[in-house]
Motif scaffolding. Structure first.
Motif, PDB file in Angstrom:
ATOM      1  N   GLU A  89       0.613  -1.009  -0.034  1.00  0.00           N
ATOM      2  CA  GLU A  89      -0.175  -0.347  -0.364  1.00  0.00           C
ATOM      3  C   GLU A  89       0.782   1.475  -0.169  1.00  0.00           C
ATOM      4  O   GLU A  89       0.540   1.964  -0.250  1.00  0.00           O
ATOM      5  N   GLN A  90       2.320   0.706   0.214  1.00  0.00           N
ATOM      6  CA  GLN A  90       3.117   2.566   0.480  1.00  0.00           C
ATOM      7  C   GLN A  90       3.812   2.821  -0.315  1.00  0.00           C
ATOM      8  O   GLN A  90       5.242   3.264  -0.188  1.00  0.00           O
ATOM      9  N   GLY A  91       4.219   1.448  -1.309  1.00  0.00           N
ATOM     10  CA  GLY A  91       5.034   1.323  -2.418  1.00  0.00           C
ATOM     11  C   GLY A  91       6.817   1.225  -1.060  1.00  0.00           C
ATOM     12  O   GLY A  91       7.193   1.767  -1.803  1.00  0.00           O
ATOM     13  N   GLU A  92       6.559   0.664  -0.327  1.00  0.00           N
ATOM     14  CA  GLU A  92       7.302  -0.116  -0.102  1.00  0.00           C
ATOM     15  C   GLU A  92       8.329  -1.427  -0.033  1.00  0.00           C
ATOM     16  O   GLU A  92       7.982  -1.997  -0.644  1.00  0.00           O
ATOM     17  N   ARG A  93       9.495  -1.182  -0.718  1.00  0.00           N
ATOM     18  CA  ARG A  93      10.544  -2.397  -1.204  1.00  0.00           C
ATOM     19  C   ARG A  93      10.772  -3.235   0.179  1.00  0.00           C
ATOM     20  O   ARG A  93      11.843  -2.736   1.482  1.00  0.00           O
ATOM     21  N   LEU A  94      10.845  -4.426   0.678  1.00  0.00           N
ATOM     22  CA  LEU A  94      11.192  -4.964   1.832  1.00  0.00           C
ATOM     23  C   LEU A  94      12.213  -5.623   1.658  1.00  0.00           C
ATOM     24  O   LEU A  94      12.913  -5.706   0.382  1.00  0.00           O
ATOM     25  N   ILE A  95      13.253  -5.375   2.728  1.00  0.00           N
ATOM     26  CA  ILE A  95      14.348  -5.673   2.550  1.00  0.00           C
ATOM     27  C   ILE A  95      15.156  -6.718   3.397  1.00  0.00           C
ATOM     28  O   ILE A  95      15.917  -7.549   3.334  1.00  0.00           O
ATOM     29  N   ARG A  96      13.823  -7.650   4.163  1.00  0.00           N
ATOM     30  CA  ARG A  96      14.189  -8.692   4.830  1.00  0.00           C
ATOM     31  C   ARG A  96      12.756  -9.010   5.357  1.00  0.00           C
ATOM     32  O   ARG A  96      11.623  -8.835   5.012  1.00  0.00           O
ATOM     33  N   ASP A  97      12.597 -10.669   5.028  1.00  0.00           N
ATOM     34  CA  ASP A  97      11.792 -10.952   5.566  1.00  0.00           C
ATOM     35  C   ASP A  97      10.781 -11.191   6.211  1.00  0.00           C
ATOM     36  O   ASP A  97      12.011 -11.643   7.513  1.00  0.00           O
ATOM     37  N   PRO A  98       9.844 -10.841   7.077  1.00  0.00           N
ATOM     38  CA  PRO A  98       8.810 -10.593   7.223  1.00  0.00           C
ATOM     39  C   PRO A  98       8.359 -12.090   8.751  1.00  0.00           C
ATOM     40  O   PRO A  98       8.293 -12.098   9.530  1.00  0.00           O
ATOM     41  N   TRP A  99       9.053 -13.035   7.365  1.00  0.00           N
ATOM     42  CA  TRP A  99       8.619 -14.191   8.453  1.00  0.00           C
ATOM     43  C   TRP A  99      10.191 -15.003   8.839  1.00  0.00           C
ATOM     44  O   TRP A  99       9.857 -15.202  10.802  1.00  0.00           O
ATOM     45  N   THR A 100      11.346 -14.272   8.968  1.00  0.00           N
ATOM     46  CA  THR A 100      12.230 -14.813   9.204  1.00  0.00           C
ATOM     47  C   THR A 100      12.464 -13.666  10.549  1.00  0.00           C
ATOM     48  O   THR A 100      12.832 -14.343  11.754  1.00  0.00           O
ATOM     49  N   GLN A 101      11.985 -12.414  10.334  1.00  0.00           N
ATOM     50  CA  GLN A 101      12.332 -12.286  11.657  1.00  0.00           C
ATOM     51  C   GLN A 101      10.829 -12.375  13.001  1.00  0.00           C
ATOM     52  O   GLN A 101      11.154 -11.604  13.476  1.00  0.00           O
ATOM     53  N   GLY A 102       9.864 -12.858  12.468  1.00  0.00           N
ATOM     54  CA  GLY A 102       8.937 -12.693  13.639  1.00  0.00           C
ATOM     55  C   GLY A 102       9.114 -14.064  14.069  1.00  0.00           C
ATOM     56  O   GLY A 102       9.362 -14.140  14.992  1.00  0.00           O
ATOM     57  N   PHE A 103       9.941 -15.578  13.402  1.00  0.00           N
ATOM     58  CA  PHE A 103      10.395 -16.368  14.185  1.00  0.00           C
ATOM     59  C   PHE A 103      11.272 -16.161  15.020  1.00  0.00           C
ATOM     60  O   PHE A 103      11.757 -17.165  15.929  1.00  0.00           O
ATOM     61  N   LYS A 104      12.217 -14.617  15.119  1.00  0.00           N
ATOM     62  CA  LYS A 104      12.705 -14.274  16.606  1.00  0.00           C
ATOM     63  C   LYS A 104      11.987 -14.156  17.355  1.00  0.00           C
ATOM     64  O   LYS A 104      13.230 -14.090  18.461  1.00  0.00           O
ATOM     65  N   ASP A 105      10.980 -13.937  17.318  1.00  0.00           N
ATOM     66  CA  ASP A 105      10.101 -13.935  18.737  1.00  0.00           C
ATOM     67  C   ASP A 105       9.299 -14.517  19.382  1.00  0.00           C
ATOM     68  O   ASP A 105       8.762 -16.014  18.813  1.00  0.00           O
ATOM     69  N   MET A 106       9.164 -15.100  21.047  1.00  0.00           N
ATOM     70  CA  MET A 106       8.598 -15.480  21.491  1.00  0.00           C
ATOM     71  C   MET A 106       7.572 -15.373  20.941  1.00  0.00           C
ATOM     72  O   MET A 106       6.803 -14.361  20.484  1.00  0.00           O
ATOM     73  N   MET A 107       6.481 -15.939  22.448  1.00  0.00           N
ATOM     74  CA  MET A 107       4.439 -16.045  22.074  1.00  0.00           C
ATOM     75  C   MET A 107       4.203 -14.862  22.928  1.00  0.00           C
ATOM     76  O   MET A 107       3.981 -13.878  22.117  1.00  0.00           O
ATOM     77  N   GLY A 108       4.668 -14.210  23.887  1.00  0.00           N
ATOM     78  CA  GLY A 108       4.903 -12.863  24.413  1.00  0.00           C
ATOM     79  C   GLY A 108       4.618 -11.844  23.216  1.00  0.00           C
ATOM     80  O   GLY A 108       3.995 -10.608  22.792  1.00  0.00           O
ATOM     81  N   LYS A 109       6.168 -11.704  23.038  1.00  0.00           N
ATOM     82  CA  LYS A 109       6.206 -10.166  21.999  1.00  0.00           C
ATOM     83  C   LYS A 109       5.448 -10.848  20.660  1.00  0.00           C
ATOM     84  O   LYS A 109       5.319  -9.769  20.331  1.00  0.00           O
ATOM     85  N   LEU A 110       5.247 -11.610  20.092  1.00  0.00           N
ATOM     86  CA  LEU A 110       4.363 -11.892  18.467  1.00  0.00           C
ATOM     87  C   LEU A 110       3.110 -11.316  19.510  1.00  0.00           C
ATOM     88  O   LEU A 110       2.633 -10.673  18.363  1.00  0.00           O
ATOM     89  N   ILE A 111       2.374 -11.595  20.426  1.00  0.00           N
ATOM     90  CA  ILE A 111       0.827 -11.157  20.763  1.00  0.00           C
ATOM     91  C   ILE A 111       1.116  -9.584  20.874  1.00  0.00           C
ATOM     92  O   ILE A 111      -0.077  -9.288  20.850  1.00  0.00           O
ATOM     93  N   ARG A 112       1.686  -8.970  21.646  1.00  0.00           N
ATOM     94  CA  ARG A 112       2.235  -7.897  21.787  1.00  0.00           C
ATOM     95  C   ARG A 112       2.147  -7.323  20.399  1.00  0.00           C
ATOM     96  O   ARG A 112       1.975  -5.864  19.831  1.00  0.00           O
ATOM     97  N   ARG A 113       2.848  -7.165  19.053  1.00  0.00           N
ATOM     98  CA  ARG A 113       2.836  -7.189  18.102  1.00  0.00           C
ATOM     99  C   ARG A 113       1.374  -7.208  17.319  1.00  0.00           C
ATOM    100  O   ARG A 113       1.773  -5.956  16.969  1.00  0.00           O
ATOM    101  N   ALA A 114       0.953  -7.848  17.889  1.00  0.00           N
ATOM    102  CA  ALA A 114      -0.451  -8.454  16.789  1.00  0.00           C
ATOM    103  C   ALA A 114      -1.563  -7.833  17.436  1.00  0.00           C
ATOM    104  O   ALA A 114      -2.611  -7.723  16.841  1.00  0.00           O
ATOM    105  N   GLU A 115      -1.501  -6.212  18.621  1.00  0.00           N
ATOM    106  CA  GLU A 115      -2.267  -5.903  19.461  1.00  0.00           C
ATOM    107  C   GLU A 115      -3.143  -5.236  18.142  1.00  0.00           C
ATOM    108  O   GLU A 115      -4.079  -5.096  18.167  1.00  0.00           O
ATOM    109  N   PRO A 116      -2.604  -4.173  17.054  1.00  0.00           N
ATOM    110  CA  PRO A 116      -3.288  -3.285  16.519  1.00  0.00           C
ATOM    111  C   PRO A 116      -4.125  -4.438  15.439  1.00  0.00           C
ATOM    112  O   PRO A 116      -5.036  -4.136  15.761  1.00  0.00           O
ATOM    113  N   HIS A 117      -4.034  -5.218  15.170  1.00  0.00           N
ATOM    114  CA  HIS A 117      -4.465  -6.099  14.728  1.00  0.00           C
ATOM    115  C   HIS A 117      -5.881  -7.366  14.880  1.00  0.00           C
ATOM    116  O   HIS A 117      -7.081  -7.809  14.499  1.00  0.00           O
ATOM    117  N   VAL A 118      -5.290  -7.334  15.969  1.00  0.00           N
ATOM    118  CA  VAL A 118      -6.691  -8.314  17.716  1.00  0.00           C
ATOM    119  C   VAL A 118      -7.228  -7.466  17.974  1.00  0.00           C
ATOM    120  O   VAL A 118      -8.666  -8.048  18.410  1.00  0.00           O
TER     121      VAL A 118
END
Length: 223
Positions: A89-118
């Motif tokens: 939507e913003q015409g941004e080119r990603l330089i990092r794989d968002p999945w690889t970045q996500g797998f570095k986090d444990m459940m607690g941090k993932l839930i905090r990051r997901a707050e805007p969506h849930v």
């Protein structure tokens, strides 16, 4: 769908996606009941093995941890999909794989990051909160606080019932998160549940052909 098929399907969903005694001197407090559940489970429970031996107990513990891991993966999928949509939507080119970045986090941090969506789904927020509590208890406290209960059949039965409740909680949370949050995001990128199901079926056929060639050939001959 057989139990084996369900496990394989869950494993696929975990790994692929298309483009949580009173002890000596009072040092420990055992939490016998899952914090999210008020009523005991009815028996017998046809969904899970009703055995109460040590082998069944260990298997249920492993299954609960596995289901918590599946939920973590769905959180990563949700965050990655949201990141891709924002970038497009913003015409941004990603330089990092968002999945690889996500797998570095444990459940607690993932839930905090997901707050805007849930945050618009209170039932999902509640499920995630309870799932995180139970996941952390299982990983960090379960065996230390409840190991003495393994010695007796009645207490093992209670441990098994609690682990089954945890399995259901993680599954319920994963299903609600998928239905209310992930699926709508995926549809924005043209990915439907039917497409994911078709990809799973393809992966299953390839796995059967690779690991059970005789069964696969027999199944095709009878079709």
């Amino acid at each position: 769908m057989t139990t084996g098929d369900q496990v394989l399907k869950n494993q696929y969903e975990l790994a692929h996606l298309p483009s949580t005694l009173e002890g000596m001197d009072g040092l420990y407090v055992v939490r016998h009941e899952p914090t999210w559940r008020e009523e005991p489970d009815p028996e017998p429970d046809d969904e899970y093995d009703n055995g109460t031996d040590e082998k069944t107990l260990y298997a249920l513990f492993g299954l609960a941890i596995y289901k918590a891991n599946v939920l973590e993966h769905t959180l990563v999928n949700t965050l990655a999909m949201a990141r891709l949509i924002t970038a497009e939507e913003q015409g941004e080119r990603l330089i990092r794989d968002p999945w690889t970045q996500g797998f570095k986090d444990m459940m607690g941090k993932l839930i905090r990051r997901a707050e805007p969506h849930v945050s618009a789904y209170p039932e999902v927020v509640g499920d995630l909160t309870n799932s995180l509590k139970r996941r952390n208890f299982l990983v960090h406290h379960f065996w230390r606080e409840r190991i003495q209960e393994v010695i007796a059949e009645a207490s093992r039965a209670k441990m098994c019932a609690d682990l089954k409740a945890d399995c259901r909680l993680f599954t319920q949370t994963d299903e609600r998160l998928t239905e209310r949050v992930f699926d709508p995001l995926a549809r924005k990128r043209g990915i439907t549940p039917e497409m994911i199901e078709a990809q799973y079926a393809k992966e299953r056929r390839e796995a059967m052909k690779r690991y059970e060639p005789e069964s696969f050939t027999a199944g095709e001959d009878s079709a």
